[in-house]
Enzyme design. Structure first.
Site, PDB file in Angstrom:
ATOM      1  N   ILE A 155       0.843  -1.208   0.000  1.00  0.00           N
ATOM      2  CA  ILE A 155       0.000   0.000   0.000  1.00  0.00           C
ATOM      3  C   ILE A 155       0.880   1.262   0.000  1.00  0.00           C
ATOM      4  O   ILE A 155       0.641   2.201  -0.764  1.00  0.00           O
ATOM      5  CB  ILE A 155      -0.960  -0.012   1.215  1.00  0.00           C
ATOM      6  CG1 ILE A 155      -1.937  -1.185   1.080  1.00  0.00           C
ATOM      7  CG2 ILE A 155      -1.712   1.308   1.333  1.00  0.00           C
ATOM      8  CD1 ILE A 155      -2.784  -1.455   2.318  1.00  0.00           C
ATOM      9  N   CYS A 205       2.387   1.221   7.791  1.00  0.00           N
ATOM     10  CA  CYS A 205       3.062   0.055   8.387  1.00  0.00           C
ATOM     11  C   CYS A 205       2.030  -0.742   9.186  1.00  0.00           C
ATOM     12  O   CYS A 205       0.978  -0.221   9.545  1.00  0.00           O
ATOM     13  CB  CYS A 205       4.219   0.503   9.280  1.00  0.00           C
ATOM     14  SG  CYS A 205       3.736   1.655  10.564  1.00  0.00           S
ATOM     15  N   ARG A 234      -3.785   1.275  10.907  1.00  0.00           N
ATOM     16  CA  ARG A 234      -4.461   0.751  12.101  1.00  0.00           C
ATOM     17  C   ARG A 234      -4.499   1.856  13.146  1.00  0.00           C
ATOM     18  O   ARG A 234      -3.511   2.600  13.315  1.00  0.00           O
ATOM     19  CB  ARG A 234      -3.721  -0.464  12.678  1.00  0.00           C
ATOM     20  CG  ARG A 234      -3.934  -1.767  11.950  1.00  0.00           C
ATOM     21  CD  ARG A 234      -5.381  -2.285  12.018  1.00  0.00           C
ATOM     22  NE  ARG A 234      -5.567  -3.529  11.279  1.00  0.00           N
ATOM     23  CZ  ARG A 234      -5.979  -3.616  10.023  1.00  0.00           C
ATOM     24  NH1 ARG A 234      -6.279  -2.518   9.352  1.00  0.00           N
ATOM     25  NH2 ARG A 234      -6.136  -4.788   9.440  1.00  0.00           N
ATOM     26  N   GLU A 263     -12.026   1.679  17.522  1.00  0.00           N
ATOM     27  CA  GLU A 263     -13.039   1.582  16.461  1.00  0.00           C
ATOM     28  C   GLU A 263     -13.948   0.377  16.590  1.00  0.00           C
ATOM     29  O   GLU A 263     -15.078   0.397  16.098  1.00  0.00           O
ATOM     30  CB  GLU A 263     -12.368   1.582  15.083  1.00  0.00           C
ATOM     31  CG  GLU A 263     -11.584   0.326  14.748  1.00  0.00           C
ATOM     32  CD  GLU A 263     -11.028   0.347  13.322  1.00  0.00           C
ATOM     33  OE1 GLU A 263     -10.398   1.340  12.954  1.00  0.00           O
ATOM     34  OE2 GLU A 263     -11.245  -0.645  12.596  1.00  0.00           O
ATOM     35  N   HIS A 295     -13.190   3.029   8.455  1.00  0.00           N
ATOM     36  CA  HIS A 295     -12.476   1.856   7.927  1.00  0.00           C
ATOM     37  C   HIS A 295     -13.057   1.432   6.573  1.00  0.00           C
ATOM     38  O   HIS A 295     -13.408   0.265   6.383  1.00  0.00           O
ATOM     39  CB  HIS A 295     -12.520   0.705   8.943  1.00  0.00           C
ATOM     40  CG  HIS A 295     -11.295  -0.164   8.867  1.00  0.00           C
ATOM     41  ND1 HIS A 295     -10.598  -0.573   9.968  1.00  0.00           N
ATOM     42  CD2 HIS A 295     -10.621  -0.705   7.812  1.00  0.00           C
ATOM     43  CE1 HIS A 295      -9.570  -1.320   9.610  1.00  0.00           C
ATOM     44  NE2 HIS A 295      -9.562  -1.408   8.290  1.00  0.00           N
TER      45      HIS A 295
HETATM   46  P1  NAD Z   1       2.778  -4.862   3.681  1.00  0.00           P
HETATM   47  O1  NAD Z   1       3.118  -6.005   4.551  1.00  0.00           O
HETATM   48  O2  NAD Z   1       2.886  -5.033   2.184  1.00  0.00           O
HETATM   49  O3  NAD Z   1       3.674  -3.598   4.073  1.00  0.00           O
HETATM   50  C1  NAD Z   1       3.952  -3.209   5.371  1.00  0.00           C
HETATM   51  C2  NAD Z   1       5.312  -2.520   5.380  1.00  0.00           C
HETATM   52  O4  NAD Z   1       5.553  -2.011   6.689  1.00  0.00           O
HETATM   53  C3  NAD Z   1       6.473  -3.483   5.038  1.00  0.00           C
HETATM   54  O5  NAD Z   1       7.266  -2.926   4.016  1.00  0.00           O
HETATM   55  C4  NAD Z   1       7.237  -3.591   6.349  1.00  0.00           C
HETATM   56  O6  NAD Z   1       8.637  -3.751   6.168  1.00  0.00           O
HETATM   57  C5  NAD Z   1       6.909  -2.250   6.996  1.00  0.00           C
HETATM   58  N1  NAD Z   1       7.154  -2.241   8.418  1.00  0.00           N
HETATM   59  C6  NAD Z   1       7.006  -3.249   9.313  1.00  0.00           C
HETATM   60  N2  NAD Z   1       7.374  -2.847  10.541  1.00  0.00           N
HETATM   61  C7  NAD Z   1       7.762  -1.567  10.412  1.00  0.00           C
HETATM   62  C8  NAD Z   1       8.267  -0.610  11.325  1.00  0.00           C
HETATM   63  N3  NAD Z   1       8.455  -0.922  12.617  1.00  0.00           N
HETATM   64  N4  NAD Z   1       8.554   0.625  10.862  1.00  0.00           N
HETATM   65  C9  NAD Z   1       8.397   0.923   9.560  1.00  0.00           C
HETATM   66  N5  NAD Z   1       7.935   0.066   8.636  1.00  0.00           N
HETATM   67  C10 NAD Z   1       7.614  -1.169   9.067  1.00  0.00           C
HETATM   68  O7  NAD Z   1       1.321  -4.408   4.081  1.00  0.00           O
HETATM   69  P2  NAD Z   1       0.272  -3.557   3.215  1.00  0.00           P
HETATM   70  O8  NAD Z   1      -0.561  -4.480   2.395  1.00  0.00           O
HETATM   71  O9  NAD Z   1       0.980  -2.439   2.551  1.00  0.00           O
HETATM   72  O10 NAD Z   1      -0.683  -2.993   4.383  1.00  0.00           O
HETATM   73  C11 NAD Z   1      -0.210  -2.091   5.359  1.00  0.00           C
HETATM   74  C12 NAD Z   1      -1.230  -1.967   6.462  1.00  0.00           C
HETATM   75  O11 NAD Z   1      -2.406  -1.336   5.952  1.00  0.00           O
HETATM   76  C13 NAD Z   1      -1.740  -3.314   7.018  1.00  0.00           C
HETATM   77  O12 NAD Z   1      -0.898  -3.787   8.055  1.00  0.00           O
HETATM   78  C14 NAD Z   1      -3.102  -2.956   7.531  1.00  0.00           C
HETATM   79  O13 NAD Z   1      -2.995  -2.642   8.906  1.00  0.00           O
HETATM   80  C15 NAD Z   1      -3.487  -1.694   6.764  1.00  0.00           C
HETATM   81  N6  NAD Z   1      -4.672  -1.884   5.921  1.00  0.00           N
HETATM   82  C16 NAD Z   1      -5.736  -1.047   6.090  1.00  0.00           C
HETATM   83  C17 NAD Z   1      -6.869  -1.175   5.284  1.00  0.00           C
HETATM   84  C18 NAD Z   1      -8.055  -0.249   5.406  1.00  0.00           C
HETATM   85  O14 NAD Z   1      -9.130  -0.543   4.863  1.00  0.00           O
HETATM   86  N7  NAD Z   1      -7.951   0.877   6.088  1.00  0.00           N
HETATM   87  C19 NAD Z   1      -6.903  -2.181   4.309  1.00  0.00           C
HETATM   88  C20 NAD Z   1      -5.788  -3.009   4.157  1.00  0.00           C
HETATM   89  C21 NAD Z   1      -4.684  -2.858   4.967  1.00  0.00           C
END
Ligand code: NAD
Length: 329
Positions: A155, A205, A234, A263, A295
């Site tokens: 994302i 993240c 989140r 939430e 959300h």
């Molecule tokens: P992803 O696993 O592809 O990417 C997450 C990134 O965060 C990775 O590159 C990882 O290295 C990095 N990361 C992990 N720990 C970290 C830290 N301590 N500091 C900095 N970076 C760190 O996940 P994604 O598919 O891109 O999704 C990201 C987040 O989006 C999910 O965890 C979820 O909580 C959220 N999400 C929200 C919705 C929504 O509807 N609002 C939908 C899908 C996902």
């Protein structure tokens, strides 16, 4: 194979039924979220399917195990609501949808930015009431602004690409920088530098012990006055009380959130006739420079199709004893 679907909404049923054509899975939809009171609904099922705010802690996992549940299919990417260690101990398999249209969430983050920045939510209401005044609708250009992105996975990377299209300078912080993204001009920096230099900070993240309250009174202090904060990841990434204080002092100039710490007691439900007891969200709603969505960043046709097909394939893989490609360990 019988699967109990918790926290089910009409859009879940519509998309799951459309793609559940194999005849091998019987889906039963429950409006109830998974919690200690509703867990008994899972008896007589082989598996359950849950969403972001369902509680899958050690206590519930133990009860599910006793009922014979062998699989929990998350119809989302994040798994911070699941006690993975306990699930492993009990040999309950957990699968998820690791990627479903990352653009859906990235584009929603941009929608929040543009709404806050150009005050389109206010303009829309004004014009509907015959108020064509432009007073207090002044925004700012995105071009040449510095955007800080925390977490550049699927994302975050999609979000960086869009912001580059707006001619923004994009800074990023990730524990595991993405070289291909850096090659496109995204500049990886230390998290402190990102906090200090960014006009807009967007969180992408996951929520875990390291990232909980990554936005707090200390990191807020480092930020530019009037910074715009965007959170579509989140709720627990932000210490909401600290951000409310920062909004009052105008340290934070704009806040756009699709997720909120508490939430699970509010989001996805129509509470328009209820007295909402959550003082913090009511305070947030009262700010003119805060936009909250409940959300919905994932909620596009493309994402719902992907969620349904991947979840059904995850369940079929389990049924056929195949390797679980999308297992969470
Ligand atoms: P992803 O696993 O592809 O990417 C997450 C990134 O965060 C990775 O590159 C990882 O290295 C990095 N990361 C992990 N720990 C970290 C830290 N301590 N500091 C900095 N970076 C760190 O996940 P994604 O598919 O891109 O999704 C990201 C987040 O989006 C999910 O965890 C979820 O909580 C959220 N999400 C929200 C919705 C929504 O509807 N609002 C939908 C899908 C996902």
């Amino acid at each position: 194979m019988k699967v109990a679907v918790f926290s089910s909404k009409l859009y879940d049923e519509t998309y799951f039924n459309q793609f559940n054509q194999s005849g091998e899975i019987e889906l039963v939809y429950f409006k109830e979220s998974l919690n200690p009171n509703s867990v008994r609904l899972a008896s007589d099922f082989d598996a359950i399917c849950v969403f972001v705010n369902d509680i899958v802690d050690a206590e519930i996992l133990k009860m599910l195990k006793e009922m014979g549940i062998g699989l929990i299919a998350l119809r989302c990417a994040g798994f911070n609501n699941v006690d993975i260690a306990k699930a492993n101990e009990l040999d309950i398999k957990i699968v998820r949808v690791p990627a479903y249209s990352p653009e859906a969430v990235a584009e929603h983050a941009v929608a929040l930015i543009l709404t806050l920045n150009r005050k389109t939510h206010k303009a829309y209401n004004r014009v509907r009431e015959g108020n064509f005044s432009l007073e207090k609708l002044t925004g700012f250009n995105l071009a040449d602004k510095t955007v800080g992105v925390i977490g550049t996975g699927k994302i975050g990377a999609a979000f960086c690409k869009i912001m580059q299209g707006f001619s923004c300078k994009v800074l990023a912080y990730d524990k595991y920088p993405n070289k291909a993204l850096a090659d496109t001009g995204v500049e990886y920096v230390e998290v402190d530098d990102l906090m200090q230099q960014s006009d807009i900070i967007s969180l992408h993240c996951p929520l875990n012990e390291e990232t909980k309250h990554i936005i707090n009174k200390h990191t807020l202090k480092e930020m530019k006055n009037g910074v715009m904060l965007i959170n579509t990841s989140r709720g627990g990434l932000i210490n909401t009380k600290h951000v409310v204080k920062a909004l009052k002092h105008k340290k934070v100039g704009f806040l756009g959130i699709d997720v909120y710490e508490q939430e699970e007691n509010l989001f996805f439900e129509d509470l328009s006739e209820d007295i909402i007891q959550d003082e913090l969200i009511m305070r947030l709603i009262s700010f003119p420079n805060v936009v909250i969505t409940s959300h919905q960043a994932f909620l596009t046709k493309e994402a719902l199709e992907q969620i349904a097909t991947t979840t059904l394939n995850n369940i079929l893989d389990h049924k056929h004893g195949l390797e679980l490609k999308n297992a969470v360990n």
